[in-house]
Design an enzyme around this catalytic site. Sequence first.
Site, short mmCIF file in Angstrom:
data_model
loop_
_atom_site.label_atom_id
_atom_site.label_comp_id
_atom_site.label_asym_id
_atom_site.label_seq_id
_atom_site.Cartn_x
_atom_site.Cartn_y
_atom_site.Cartn_z
N ILE A 257 -27.07 18.93 3.41
CA ILE A 257 -27.44 18.58 2.04
C ILE A 257 -26.42 19.16 1.07
CG2 ILE A 257 -29.21 18.78 0.25
CD1 ILE A 257 -31.26 19.19 2.51
N CYS A 258 -25.86 18.30 0.20
CA CYS A 258 -24.92 18.70 -0.85
C CYS A 258 -23.73 19.45 -0.22
CB CYS A 258 -25.65 19.53 -1.90
SG CYS A 258 -24.75 19.66 -3.47
N GLU A 259 -23.42 20.66 -0.66
CA GLU A 259 -22.32 21.39 -0.05
C GLU A 259 -22.59 21.65 1.43
OE1 GLU A 259 -19.72 25.51 -0.67
OE2 GLU A 259 -21.79 25.38 -1.38
N GLY B 172 -23.77 19.53 3.32
CA GLY B 172 -23.28 18.31 3.96
C GLY B 172 -21.79 18.41 4.24
#
Length: 368
Positions: free
Chosen positions: A149-151, A153
Site C-alpha cells: 500500500i502506497c510507499e 507498494g
Amino acid sequence: MPTLKKSPAAAALAEFSDFNLKMARGQMLLGKIKDEHVEIATADKEVVFREDKTTLYRYKPTAKRTLGIPVLVAYGQVGRYTMTDLQEDRSMLRNLLALGVDVYAVDWGSPTRSDRWLSFEDYVDVYLNDCIEFICREHGIPAINLLGICEGGVFSLCYAALYPDRIKNLILTITPVDFHQDQAEGRINHGLLNMWARGLSAEDVDALIEANGNLPGELMSHVFSQMTPAATLSKYNVGLLDTFDDEKKLLNFLRMEKWLADRPHHPGEAAKQLLINLYKNNELIRGEFELGGRKVDLADIRVPVLNVFAKDDHIIPPKTTQALRGAVGSRDYSEIGLDGGHVGVFVSGKSQGVLGKGIFDWLQKRDR
C-alpha cells in the site's frame, strides 16, 4: 389557514436557536466519549515475529480458510498500517478475514533519530524479507501473496523484482510507479506532492534530514493538509459540526483524526531515496533505482499482478499508478479503479464491499 411567513429577524433567531441546540448536543456527545471509544486497529491479532522496531502480526481467523496462500499487508513509512483496520465496519483487513483469507500485517514501528541511516535496502532486504521468510517457514511454502500500500507498494515492487521466487501473487494499492505522471490528466489539484518534491533540490533534502535526522511526521502532515486547504480550514468547524447530530458519524470523524495525528517520522536515508531518487529523479520507472548495488528492474516481475488505484486520488494520481502496466514483465496483469480518494478507497462506506472482495476474487482464481 395559510402558513404565516417568518420575518427575516424571526428566521435568523430560529436558525441561531437551532445552532445553539446542536452545539449543546455536540458538547454532551463529546463529554461522553472516552479514549476506548475511538480506538483503531482493533481486529484480533497476535505478534508472531519481531526485529528491531518492526513487528509482524498475524490476524485471528473469523471464517473458514478459503485460500491456501497467506497475504502479507505492507504499508509505507509515511503513514501507519492501522488505516487498513480503522474501525469494525470500515476495515479492509476485516473484510479479507471474513472471506477466509489468512492475513499478516507488518508494522514498521516509530522511527526516531537513532534510525537516521535506515534505507530502502534495510526495509526491503532485511525487515520485509525476514517477515516473508518467517511466513514461508511457518506455512511450509516457497512463496506468499504480498499486498503493498502506497510507499509499501514501492517496497513490494522492489522486493518482487529482486526476490521473484518468494512472491506468488503481487497486489499493489494506491502505489506510485511513474512519479512524473502526476499532471498527465490535467487536473491541477492532483500531484501537488510530486511537484513539491521536484521543487526541492538535493541540497534542500540533505539539509532537512541533517537537521532532523529523519523526515518529520509533522512536516508531512502539514504538506498533505496544504494540498486541500479549503477542506483543512473547514473540517474542524463545518465538518465537525455536521457530526454533532449523529454519534456514529462523530466517532468516525474522531477515529480518522486519530489516524491522521499518528503520522510517524520517516527514517532519514530512506526519506532521501524517496524524495530524490523516486519523486525527483523518477528512477523506478526508468529502471535506474538501485538497492545494495542491484538495479530494480520491474520487467523482472513475472508473477500475477493486481494494481488497484483510486480514480480521484490527488496524492497518488491514477496515471502515476497505471504506468505499471507497461513496466512489469508479467503476462497476468489486472487493474481495479475504485471511486474515491487516496484514503477513501479503504475507509469509505462505499468501498467496503468492493476492495476486499475484488482482491479476494482475483486471488482465488490464482490460488493453487
